[in-house]
Design an enzyme around this catalytic site. Structure first.
Site, PDB file in Angstrom:
ATOM      1  CB  VAL A   1      32.067  57.946 137.334  1.00 46.92           C
ATOM      2  CG1 VAL A   1      31.876  58.571 138.718  1.00 46.92           C
ATOM      3  CG2 VAL A   1      33.550  57.732 137.079  1.00 46.92           C
TER       4      VAL A   1
ATOM      5  CG  ASN B   1      35.296  54.636 135.739  1.00 48.37           C
ATOM      6  OD1 ASN B   1      35.642  55.813 135.687  1.00 48.37           O
ATOM      7  ND2 ASN B   1      35.334  53.842 134.690  1.00 48.37           N
TER       8      ASN B   1
ATOM      9  NE  ARG C   1      24.500  66.736 126.821  1.00 51.20           N
ATOM     10  CZ  ARG C   1      24.927  67.943 127.145  1.00 51.20           C
ATOM     11  NH1 ARG C   1      25.419  68.166 128.344  1.00 51.20           N
ATOM     12  NH2 ARG C   1      24.877  68.933 126.301  1.00 51.20           N
ATOM     13  NE  ARG C   2      22.775  60.365 124.342  1.00 48.63           N
ATOM     14  CZ  ARG C   2      22.831  59.066 124.617  1.00 48.63           C
ATOM     15  NH1 ARG C   2      21.909  58.238 124.119  1.00 48.63           N
ATOM     16  NH2 ARG C   2      23.790  58.560 125.378  1.00 48.63           N
TER      17      ARG C   2
ATOM     18  CG  PHE D   1      37.369  64.359 143.057  1.00 47.80           C
ATOM     19  CD1 PHE D   1      37.775  64.198 144.363  1.00 47.80           C
ATOM     20  CD2 PHE D   1      37.294  63.240 142.235  1.00 47.80           C
ATOM     21  CE1 PHE D   1      38.111  62.943 144.855  1.00 47.80           C
ATOM     22  CE2 PHE D   1      37.622  61.979 142.716  1.00 47.80           C
ATOM     23  CZ  PHE D   1      38.036  61.833 144.028  1.00 47.80           C
TER      24      PHE D   1
ATOM     25  CE1 TYR E   1      43.334  62.272 133.420  1.00 45.58           C
ATOM     26  CE2 TYR E   1      45.584  61.500 133.710  1.00 45.58           C
ATOM     27  CZ  TYR E   1      44.261  61.523 134.110  1.00 45.58           C
ATOM     28  OH  TYR E   1      43.872  60.800 135.205  1.00 45.58           O
TER      29      TYR E   1
ATOM     30  CG  LEU F   1      40.842  58.271 142.457  1.00 47.96           C
ATOM     31  CD1 LEU F   1      39.896  58.438 143.637  1.00 47.96           C
ATOM     32  CD2 LEU F   1      40.488  56.995 141.669  1.00 47.96           C
TER      33      LEU F   1
END
Length: 345
Positions: free
Chosen positions: A166, A137, A186-187, A276, A65, A278
């Site tokens: 998000v 989020n 993706r699915r 980006f 992180y 937050l």
């Protein structure tokens, strides 16, 4: 003033004692019990009701992180709480009020002592689980849609990882703002077919394919913004889908791979690319006035039932190891939350 305190149990706190991903989760986190300390005049003792497990929390536990505390540390960036006790100089909050701790790190605990300025009051009759997920989020989605580019009526936005938390918030807010939004997943099973909208199933590996599908939907109208939570080759596909002078905003690391962008898009189509986070956006002095409007607007919007995030399971704080393993699993249908000793079933 103290009648909201639970005197029958000492408050529990989650503690991360190792960030080595090779060590089992059961050996990396522990529960400790804390004694209650007296309050300073401007401090508030809060009881955590429900706490969200964010991707940021998992990344932090694996040393991935942007901010990495030294161990041992108390994790947790987001949750909702009840006021238990107030310091002698505080007159605008009272025991029993519900609050969001904003900018407070280390909320995975039954109780916290925080400064009054770090708390935002929220309605006590609203859905406590939705409030527990409001600070990160939804705020990310709000800032991405409201404060990155000026979106005119009829213009388009495209986002990948549209089934993420998000992504779900962005879908709901885009509908509320009358923004045309294309959702890429993706699915096929990740498509939220019950809510309508524009959906594409694409793995991001063929930029020309995604660009063609986006153009079919927009019929050549302007696509001003791309929201990228994936990175890697998916960044190139999303950038290719934007109109000239469009902006690609990278806010996630889901692929774990470096983002690739076509030089053609950067040089000849003037695609703008920015990262980006937050926390950085809120701390930027240039955003000070806009930042003050975000949470009041979010709370008002949430009260209108515009924002609703899925919850897959709620775990007791003492079941933190199981909760972390569950949260790290792919294919979930909602968020994994923790509940503290003040949570009322």
């Amino acid at each position: 003033m103290d009648h909201f305190l639970n005197e029958s149990h000492n408050p529990r706190t989650v503690e991360v004692i190792s960030c080595d991903p090779q060590v089992p989760v059961s050996e990396r986190l522990r529960i400790r019990q804390d004694a209650r300390m007296p309050l300073a005049p401007k401090e508030v003792r809060i009881g955590m009701l429900a706490m969200n497990i964010l991707p940021a929390d998992l990344l932090q536990m694996n040393r991935q992180y942007g901010h990495q505390p030294s161990v041992p540390y108390v994790p947790g960036h987001e949750g909702v709480a009840v006021v238990l006790e107030t310091g002698s100089e505080i007159t605008d909050l009272h025991a029993g009020d519900r609050v969001l701790p904003i900018g407070v790190f280390g909320v995975w605990a039954d109780e916290l002592v925080v400064q009054r300025r770090s708390l935002i009051a929220v309605p006590s009759n609203s859905d406590v689980l939705q409030q527990a997920m409001l600070a990160a989020n939804p705020a990310t989605a709000w800032v991405l849609l409201k404060h990155q580019v000026e979106i005119q009526p009829g213009q388009w936005v495209v986002q990948n990882a549209a089934n993420s938390a998000v992504g779900q918030c962005s879908r709901q807010l885009a509908a509320h703002f009358n923004i045309n939004l294309i959702n890429v997943v993706r699915r096929p099973e990740a498509v939220a077919s019950d809510e309508g909208g524009y959906w594409l199933v694409d793995d991001g590996k063929d930029p020309d394919s995604l660009k063609a599908e986006v153009q079919k939907i927009t019929r050549g109208e302007t696509v001003v913004l791309g929201l990228d939570a994936v990175g890697g080759v998916a960044s190139q596909a999303l950038a290719a889908s934007l109109s000239p002078q469009g902006r690609l905003v990278l806010y996630g690391l889901l692929s774990g791979a470096p983002s690739t962008i076509s030089a053609h898009d950067l040089v000849f189509r003037n695609i703008q690319v920015q990262g980006f986070w937050l926390a950085n956006w809120f701390s930027d002095p240039e955003n000070r006035q806009k930042a003050k409007t975000v949470y009041p607007a979010l709370i008002e919007t949430a009260a209108q039932n515009v924002l609703r995030m899925n919850v897959e399971k709620i775990y007791e704080l003492s079941d933190i190891h199981e909760a972390i393993v569950h949260s790290a699993q792919g294919g979930r249908q909602g968020k994994v939350l923790l509940k503290g000793m003040y949570f009322d079933d």
